[in-house]
Design a protein around this motif. Structure first.
Motif, short mmCIF file in Angstrom:
data_model
loop_
_atom_site.label_atom_id
_atom_site.label_comp_id
_atom_site.label_asym_id
_atom_site.label_seq_id
_atom_site.Cartn_x
_atom_site.Cartn_y
_atom_site.Cartn_z
N ASN A 125 5.41 -4.81 6.29
CA ASN A 125 4.76 -4.29 7.50
C ASN A 125 5.74 -3.69 8.50
O ASN A 125 5.49 -3.72 9.71
CB ASN A 125 3.97 -5.39 8.23
N LEU A 130 7.25 -1.45 1.86
CA LEU A 130 6.57 -1.10 3.12
C LEU A 130 5.29 -1.90 3.30
O LEU A 130 4.97 -2.34 4.40
CB LEU A 130 6.25 0.40 3.14
N ALA A 131 4.57 -2.09 2.19
CA ALA A 131 3.30 -2.81 2.29
C ALA A 131 3.53 -4.29 2.60
O ALA A 131 2.87 -4.87 3.45
CB ALA A 131 2.50 -2.66 1.01
N GLU A 165 7.90 15.43 8.45
CA GLU A 165 6.86 14.51 8.84
C GLU A 165 7.35 13.36 9.69
O GLU A 165 6.60 12.74 10.42
CB GLU A 165 6.21 13.90 7.59
N TYR A 166 8.61 13.01 9.58
CA TYR A 166 9.07 11.81 10.27
C TYR A 166 10.30 12.11 11.13
O TYR A 166 11.38 11.66 10.81
CB TYR A 166 9.43 10.72 9.25
N GLN A 174 -0.45 16.22 13.65
CA GLN A 174 0.78 15.56 14.08
C GLN A 174 1.57 16.45 15.03
O GLN A 174 2.15 15.98 16.00
CB GLN A 174 1.67 15.24 12.88
N TYR A 198 -4.42 0.70 -0.93
CA TYR A 198 -2.97 0.99 -0.95
C TYR A 198 -2.25 -0.05 -1.80
O TYR A 198 -1.41 0.28 -2.63
CB TYR A 198 -2.44 0.99 0.49
N LEU A 205 4.22 5.37 4.81
CA LEU A 205 5.44 5.98 5.32
C LEU A 205 6.10 6.88 4.28
O LEU A 205 7.01 7.63 4.58
CB LEU A 205 6.42 4.90 5.79
N THR A 206 5.61 6.78 3.02
CA THR A 206 6.17 7.65 1.99
C THR A 206 5.39 8.94 1.86
O THR A 206 5.67 9.77 0.99
CB THR A 206 6.14 6.95 0.62
N MET A 252 12.30 8.64 -0.63
CA MET A 252 10.85 8.67 -0.49
C MET A 252 10.41 8.58 0.97
O MET A 252 9.27 8.87 1.27
CB MET A 252 10.20 7.51 -1.27
N VAL A 253 11.31 8.14 1.84
CA VAL A 253 10.98 8.17 3.25
C VAL A 253 11.81 9.23 3.97
O VAL A 253 12.23 9.05 5.10
CB VAL A 253 11.11 6.78 3.92
N ILE A 307 -0.13 0.44 -5.21
CA ILE A 307 1.25 -0.02 -5.41
C ILE A 307 1.34 -0.82 -6.69
O ILE A 307 2.28 -0.66 -7.48
CB ILE A 307 1.70 -0.89 -4.22
N LYS A 321 -6.19 -0.43 3.26
CA LYS A 321 -4.98 -1.22 3.00
C LYS A 321 -5.06 -1.88 1.63
O LYS A 321 -4.08 -1.92 0.88
CB LYS A 321 -4.82 -2.27 4.11
N ARG A 349 7.83 2.61 11.33
CA ARG A 349 8.85 3.63 11.16
C ARG A 349 10.10 3.28 11.97
O ARG A 349 10.01 2.94 13.14
CB ARG A 349 8.30 4.96 11.65
N LEU A 366 1.94 2.49 -9.20
CA LEU A 366 3.39 2.61 -9.07
C LEU A 366 4.15 1.70 -10.01
O LEU A 366 5.21 2.06 -10.51
CB LEU A 366 3.84 2.34 -7.63
N LYS A 416 2.41 13.33 -1.53
CA LYS A 416 3.09 13.81 -0.32
C LYS A 416 3.11 15.33 -0.20
O LYS A 416 3.27 15.86 0.89
CB LYS A 416 4.50 13.25 -0.24
N ASP A 470 7.25 1.68 -1.62
CA ASP A 470 5.90 1.42 -1.13
C ASP A 470 5.58 -0.06 -1.13
O ASP A 470 4.94 -0.58 -0.21
CB ASP A 470 4.85 2.18 -1.98
#
Lengths: 186, 141
Positions: A69, A65-66, A179-180, B48, B99, B75-76, A146-147, B103, B96, A72, B107, B12, A62
């Motif tokens: 940026n 990803l944050a 989901e992806y 979705q 988020y 994305l997780t 996790m992805v 993190i 954001k 997917r 986390l 999730k 995470d």
């Protein structure tokens, strides 16, 4: 709000707080030594390092990803490139390269020329089966899980064992596609 | 001016891991908030599948008469959503920020168990500060 552009590994690495490299190397070395003392079996230590890496990876992704940026990835090739160019740069300050793609595009090698974990390290004869940097394989495996990607990450070449570079083989076993969904899945 | 009514964080699998109430009208007890969370999780997943656009990542904004619901999914698979006053601006950037707080203070806390309810004081403190700052910024406009 327009989506932010993906940032390069260099840019992110320059912007985060950093720690003394020697402290990092010494800390990791202390962990490995302690595990060897506690567990005695080299195979057990390899497993523990992988597990530790896994626990790091599931939390680290995470953050990755944050800060980066990235959007997917459209396929596994892009995923591997992103890990090598942005991920490794951002967290370890080294750039890795991707090669040895198989025909399906599900298995590749990530090659590290430089590895801060192993500065000043030499493996003694008693630890010949040890994968000193096994935490890295766990990190990649945990992060990808996790992805929604189940992978197998193993060491192909290890400089501490006499090879000329560090090479990790990353094999995509399965995508949990709920989901992806990647385009390949359809 | 309570622009934000409530904040939910869902893991999730759809379980509610964090719920904070900021307004008076829509205050809910634990059971109701759990229900809303799983409802939203399912609706998000269905949207979705239903979407005519390829590669849709789910509902980002729901506008109703008495509230707006802004949702961000990492994305997780972790979802952050706020229920706010209709027409509240800048909710995406607030999400954001939340988020990023998640993190850092959740986390990176080694004692936090993944996917479990969040019980991290530092997260609460920083979240309150962020919401407060946002509120001040909004009313200043």
């Amino acid at each position: 709000m327009a989506p932010l552009a993906p940032r390069s590994g260099d840019a992110i690495f320059a912007s985060v707080e950093r720690v003394n490299a020697e402290l990092f190397t010494l800390t990791y070395g202390a962990i490995v030594r302690q595990l060897l003392t506690d567990l005695e079996e080299v195979e057990e230590v390899n497993k523990q390092l992988d597990q530790m890496g896994y626990n790091i990876g599931i939390r680290l992704v995470d953050e990755f990803l944050a800060k980066s940026n990235v959007s997917r990835c459209t396929d596994f090739k892009e995923t591997a490139e992103v890990i090598a160019k942005v991920g490794f740069k951002m967290f370890l300050g080294v750039t890795a390269s991707v090669s040895n793609w198989d025909a399906d595009g599900t298995c590749c090698s990530i090659i590290l020329e430089d590895n801060p974990l192993v500065d000043f390290v030499e493996l003694p004869d008693t630890c010949q089966g040890l994968y000193y940097c096994n935490v890295l394989s766990g990190v990649i495996r945990g992060a990808l899980e996790m992805v929604s990607m189940k992978t197998e990450v193993t060491w192909v070449r290890d400089m501490l064992r006499g090879d000329d570079a560090f090479e990790l083989q990353v094999k995509l076993l399965k995508q949990v596609p709920e989901e992806y969904p990647y385009k390949d899945d359809e | 001016m309570a622009a934000i009514y409530s904040l939910y964080i869902i893991n999730k699998s759809g379980g509610l891991i964090f719920y904070k109430d900021y307004g008076s009208a829509g205050r809910m007890d634990t059971n109701d908030s759990l229900r809303v969370a799983s409802l939203w999780h399912s609706m998000h997943a269905i949207s979705q599948q239903l979407s005519p656009v390829v590669g849709c990542s789910g509902i980002e904004l729901l506008e109703a008469d008495t509230f707006d619901l802004h949702c961000f999914q990492s994305l997780t698979g972790t979802k952050f959503f706020v229920v706010s006053e209709p027409g509240t601006q800048q909710m995406e950037s607030l999400l954001k920020v939340i988020y990023e707080l998640y993190i850092d203070y959740v986390l990176k806390n080694p004692f936090y168990e993944m996917e479990m309810p969040i019980r991290c004081e530092l997260f609460d403190i920083h979240l309150t500060q962020a919401i407060q700052k946002d509120r001040v910024a909004l009313s200043g406009r």
